[in-house]
Design a protein around this motif. Structure first.
Motif, PDB file in Angstrom:
ATOM      1  N   LEU A  71       1.033  -1.083  -0.056  1.00  0.00           N
ATOM      2  CA  LEU A  71       0.049   0.116  -0.189  1.00  0.00           C
ATOM      3  C   LEU A  71       0.569   1.275   0.543  1.00  0.00           C
ATOM      4  CD1 LEU A  71      -2.867  -0.907   2.629  1.00  0.00           C
ATOM      5  CD2 LEU A  71      -2.747  -1.518   0.117  1.00  0.00           C
ATOM      6  N   ASN A  72       1.991   1.165   1.125  1.00  0.00           N
ATOM      7  CA  ASN A  72       2.627   2.195   1.019  1.00  0.00           C
ATOM      8  C   ASN A  72       3.590   2.403  -0.348  1.00  0.00           C
ATOM      9  OD1 ASN A  72       1.909   2.866   3.684  1.00  0.00           O
ATOM     10  ND2 ASN A  72       3.966   1.552   4.423  1.00  0.00           N
ATOM     11  N   CYS A  73       3.991   1.936  -0.802  1.00  0.00           N
ATOM     12  CA  CYS A  73       4.532   1.743  -2.032  1.00  0.00           C
ATOM     13  C   CYS A  73       4.225   2.303  -3.471  1.00  0.00           C
ATOM     14  CB  CYS A  73       4.784   0.113  -2.487  1.00  0.00           C
ATOM     15  SG  CYS A  73       6.088   0.738  -3.914  1.00  0.00           S
ATOM     16  N   ILE A  74       2.287   1.748  -3.514  1.00  0.00           N
ATOM     17  CA  ILE A  74       1.717   2.311  -4.676  1.00  0.00           C
ATOM     18  C   ILE A  74       1.017   3.581  -4.192  1.00  0.00           C
ATOM     19  CG2 ILE A  74      -0.585   2.052  -5.335  1.00  0.00           C
ATOM     20  CD1 ILE A  74      -0.445  -1.253  -4.768  1.00  0.00           C
ATOM     21  N   HIS A  75       0.675   4.016  -2.975  1.00  0.00           N
ATOM     22  CA  HIS A  75       0.408   5.111  -2.582  1.00  0.00           C
ATOM     23  C   HIS A  75       1.505   6.650  -2.915  1.00  0.00           C
ATOM     24  CE1 HIS A  75       0.061   8.893  -0.036  1.00  0.00           C
ATOM     25  NE2 HIS A  75      -1.267   8.450   0.114  1.00  0.00           N
ATOM     26  N   HIS A  76       2.757   6.131  -2.536  1.00  0.00           N
ATOM     27  CA  HIS A  76       3.916   6.636  -3.240  1.00  0.00           C
ATOM     28  C   HIS A  76       3.884   6.965  -4.671  1.00  0.00           C
ATOM     29  CE1 HIS A  76       8.225   8.419  -3.597  1.00  0.00           C
ATOM     30  NE2 HIS A  76       7.965   9.135  -2.474  1.00  0.00           N
ATOM     31  N   LEU A  77       3.819   5.983  -4.656  1.00  0.00           N
ATOM     32  CA  LEU A  77       3.860   6.032  -7.040  1.00  0.00           C
ATOM     33  C   LEU A  77       3.713   6.790  -7.835  1.00  0.00           C
ATOM     34  CD1 LEU A  77       5.485   4.508  -9.011  1.00  0.00           C
ATOM     35  CD2 LEU A  77       4.311   3.088  -9.248  1.00  0.00           C
TER      36      LEU A  77
END
Length: 308
Positions: free
Chosen positions: A262-268
């Motif tokens: 979730l954190n990676c997708i949100h950041h991307l």
């Protein structure tokens, strides 16, 4: 042959913790199927998730973020944007799981994964970046690298697959290579998935016990486990020497796989200045009927047996 765990050295509490971690690993695999099912059903029921409050939040957030990824994809296609995302990290850090969730709802003609095998003898004689250049996106494309040109700073360094001169030349070249990509209009985003020593060991042990995952453990993976500290040092040098303003490194805390995704997708999503794209309304055309057409029966010999 499956490597064996020396259970004699484990206390009862340790064994319980090992069993629980393996159970969670198996549940994580099952979650992939649950994700697809719940997305199709619009997350209306949440059956079986009442006792796992974060899992329910995870599914809902994943679907929400994936809908944003679709919007980003539409904008990338519409504007001719070019996006490259690098996923690096230790073996079993969760890179593949994050990539799978990013691509799960996207068009493979627009968003594709580049996971290159070991270089051939011919490729070893080429300019180091040459085989990666061939994978770069054209206008309106997204390319996710499941490991990238940073192999030289990681596995090649730790396993002594490159010379000291090649290693130093890489760090002289890579900042200019990435600046060149950015100047040409390619957005470069670099992620390092970070896990602890204990977590990698737990994931390796789970793979050893799971027949569906044993293929993921190569002799190279097992050797990398032995060289944990060398990998740590190589990673530290890599982040220090190749994080540039035009393409900085971003570290994803990945001990918790679901939160990491979730954190990676949100950041991307935050790295791309996408906007909603207006699409023309889709109208289903009327079906044509021809009076002289007669549908021919399918031969029984061609029918797949209905076992289920």
């Amino acid at each position: 042959m499956t490597p064996e765990i020396d259970t004699d050295t484990l206390s009862i509490a340790d064994r319980e913790r090992e069993r629980e971690r393996m159970r969670l690993e198996i549940m994580d695999d099952l979650d992939e199927e649950i994700e697809l099912e719940l997305q199709e059903e619009g997350l209306e029921s949440g059956v079986g998730l009442s006792r796992h409050s974060f899992r329910r939040t995870y599914f809902r957030e994943l679907v929400r973020l994936q809908s944003e990824l679709v919007k980003m994809q539409d904008w990338v296609q519409e504007t001719g944007y070019r996006l490259v995302v690098l996923f690096e990290g230790r073996d079993a850090a969760g890179k593949g799981g994050a990539i799978k969730r990013i691509t799960q709802r996207l068009n493979p003609r627009i968003c594709r994964v580049a996971a290159l095998p070991a270089p051939t003898n011919r490729e070893k004689t080429q300019w180091y970046f040459q085989r990666y250049v061939a994978q770069l996106p054209a206008a309106g494309e997204i390319v996710l690298f499941d490991r990238s040109w940073y192999n030289r700073a990681g596995v090649e360094r730790v396993m002594d697959f490159c010379t000291e001169d090649e290693y130093e030349e890489f760090f002289r070249s890579v900042p200019e290579f990435e600046r060149m990509l950015v100047r040409s209009g390619i957005k470069v985003v670099k992620y390092w998935f970070s896990i602890t020593d204990d977590e990698q060991e737990a994931r390796f042990r789970a793979r050893m016990e799971d027949p569906l995952k044993q293929w993921k453990l190569s002799p190279m993976d097992l050797e990398s486990r032995r060289r944990w500290e060398r990998y740590t040092r190589a990673k530290e040098v890599m982040l220090e020497r190749s994080s540039i303003e035009e393409a900085p490194w971003w570290v994803v805390q990945a001990v918790d796989k679901k939160r990491a995704r979730l954190n990676c997708i949100h950041h991307l999503l935050a790295q791309v200045p996408y906007e909603p794209v207006t699409r023309p309304e889709v109208v289903l055309p009327p079906r044509e009927y021809n009076a002289d057409y007669v549908r021919q029966p399918t031969p029984e010999s061609m029918i797949v047996p209905e076992i289920y």
